[in-house]
Design an enzyme around this catalytic site. Structure first.
Site, PDB file in Angstrom:
ATOM      1  N   TYR A 101     -68.244  31.524 -33.228  1.00  0.00           N
ATOM      2  CA  TYR A 101     -68.449  32.803 -33.903  1.00  0.00           C
ATOM      3  C   TYR A 101     -67.428  33.796 -33.356  1.00  0.00           C
ATOM      4  O   TYR A 101     -67.302  33.943 -32.138  1.00  0.00           O
ATOM      5  CB  TYR A 101     -69.869  33.332 -33.625  1.00  0.00           C
ATOM      6  CG  TYR A 101     -70.102  34.708 -34.190  1.00  0.00           C
ATOM      7  CD1 TYR A 101     -70.694  34.882 -35.438  1.00  0.00           C
ATOM      8  CD2 TYR A 101     -69.688  35.851 -33.493  1.00  0.00           C
ATOM      9  CE1 TYR A 101     -70.888  36.146 -35.972  1.00  0.00           C
ATOM     10  CE2 TYR A 101     -69.872  37.123 -34.029  1.00  0.00           C
ATOM     11  CZ  TYR A 101     -70.469  37.259 -35.266  1.00  0.00           C
ATOM     12  OH  TYR A 101     -70.640  38.505 -35.797  1.00  0.00           O
ATOM     13  N   GLU A 185     -65.548  39.177 -39.720  1.00  0.00           N
ATOM     14  CA  GLU A 185     -66.393  38.198 -39.040  1.00  0.00           C
ATOM     15  C   GLU A 185     -66.092  36.799 -39.573  1.00  0.00           C
ATOM     16  O   GLU A 185     -65.968  36.624 -40.783  1.00  0.00           O
ATOM     17  CB  GLU A 185     -67.866  38.543 -39.296  1.00  0.00           C
ATOM     18  CG  GLU A 185     -68.842  37.603 -38.616  1.00  0.00           C
ATOM     19  CD  GLU A 185     -70.267  37.830 -39.102  1.00  0.00           C
ATOM     20  OE1 GLU A 185     -71.071  38.403 -38.360  1.00  0.00           O
ATOM     21  OE2 GLU A 185     -70.574  37.425 -40.240  1.00  0.00           O
TER      22      GLU A 185
END
Ligand code: GDP
Ligand code: MN
Length: 376
Positions: A101, A185
């Site tokens: 992530y 993101e």
């Protein structure tokens, strides 16, 4: 404004971040052809501006073109967290070895950016942060310094990401800065069995204050199901339709929210939320009134204004001029308070209208509007 995954993916590609080959469509038949072009197998992904698509059944692996068409048929039209799926993206599947992530987000309170990264990608980061807080690294980024190779190495190290991710972290920062984003993101950023780093998902939120130089993205298409909300959106109004009978206009979101509560407290139901903000020009007042009056459920309208930088007499002028262009068909209760309230009331008194009445307190005005809604 949020971008769709396929748009974020396109940006990543422009900045040299590896992404799977992919194409978007709104047609199941076309999905079959795209899958064939990708080599047969495809990941079929709902294009909606919300996360958790995988869990909602909006991401499916299709083994062949026929399965891709079938998956597209099932996903198109699906409702994911209130978003209707109008398009699917078909992507070439990759063999995932590890999921990471990485993101940058504007930290308004601190006046800088925050890199958030984790070697435990794939699931929603909020859940990882809750169950394994130590596995999520948060590294402040000074906007003036940005993410250099050294900074990227610091982020990777803090999150336990392989050194290979440094290059992606630098490029992702360039996306953020050059595209005027407040959030980028990638979840998951994967390492494939072939050892490459590939962005399998992407979320980008652009800074609306920089819309003037974001022409390439066009106007945001809001997915309004409600005709009045759509009409209000065209006029740039912050309007939400509710199911009551008292129309509400106020200045400031907080004041409007409490106006809804006070009206509800008087036994009536608000017909809408409408924040006309500061300024409160005659045009905005007229636009707001015409949207509210065209709602057949509305029986009375409550204009609740607290004069601040825009004084009450200016708002009263706006109301008077709005009533010259909009035909008032339902009773209007106006409460003016704050800066120049007395002058504002005098302006309204001087332009008496049979359907307009004033009240001096918010409670009193709400009671009056509720009564009028029940008797008219
Ligand atoms: P989200 O649920 O909205 O975040 O959608 P994602 O695009 O992140 O997809 C959900 C999950 O599907 C990802 O976390 C991956 O684990 C998986 N996934 C998506 N594309 C591929 C792929 O090409 N190969 C493999 N093996 N998994 C994939
Ligand atoms: Mn994801």
């Amino acid at each position: 404004m949020d971008l769709y995954e396929y748009q974020a993916r396109g940006l990543f590609e422009e900045y040299g971040i590896l992404v799977p080959r992919a194409e978007v469509t709104d047609s199941p038949r076309r999905a079959r052809e795209i899958a064939r072009g990708l080599g047969g197998r495809a990941v079929v992904k709902a294009q909606v501006k919300t996360g958790g698509r995988g869990r909602a059944g909006g991401v499916r692996l299709a083994a062949d073109p026929a399965a891709a068409e079938h998956a597209a048929r099932q996903i198109l039209g699906m409702d994911i967290k209130g978003h209707t799926v109008r398009q699917v993206m078909l992507a070439q599947p990759v063999d995932v070895e590890a999921e990471f992530y990485v993101s940058y987000v504007l930290d308004r309170a601190a006046g800088r950016f925050l890199a958030i990264a984790s070697a435990a990608g794939g699931t929603e980061i909020e859940e990882v942060a809750e169950s394994r807080p130590d596995s999520v690294a948060r590294v402040p980024v000074d906007p003036a310094e940005g993410v250099t190779c050294a900074k990227a190495a610091e982020i990777a190290e803090a999150a336990g990401l392989p050194p290979q991710t440094v290059d992606v972290l630098v490029r992702l920062w360039q996306v953020l800065v050059r595209e005027d984003a407040v959030l980028v993101e990638v979840n998951p950023l994967v390492r494939t069995r072939q050892g490459q780093l590939v962005a399998l998902d992407g979320k980008v939120t652009l800074d609306d204050n920089a819309r003037f130089r974001q022409a390439r993205w066009g106007e945001e298409k809001t997915e309004h199901g409600d005709a009045l909300e759509a009409a209000a959106a065209v006029k740039g109004l912050h309007y939400v339709r509710l199911d009551g009978e008292v129309g509400i206009i106020g200045n400031g979101a907080g004041l409007v929210m409490s106006t809804l509560d006070v009206v509800a407290g008087c036994g009536a139901r608000p017909a809408n939320f409408l924040d006309i903000g500061g300024g409160a020009s005659a045009q905005v007042m007229a636009d707001g009134l015409s949207v509210i009056l065209s709602d057949p459920a509305v029986k009375s309208v409550f204009v609740n204004v607290f004069g601040g930088i825009t004084a009450c007499d200016a708002v009263a002028d706006g109301i008077v001029r709005a009533l010259e262009t909009v035909e008032l068909t339902k009773p209007l209760v106006v409460r003016l308070d704050g800066n120049n309230a007395a002058r504002g009331r005098a302006v309204l008194d001087a332009h008496a209208h049979p359907l307009v009445q004033q009240a001096s307190t918010m409670d009193g005005a709400a009671r009056r509007a509720a009564q009028l809604a029940h008797t008219s």
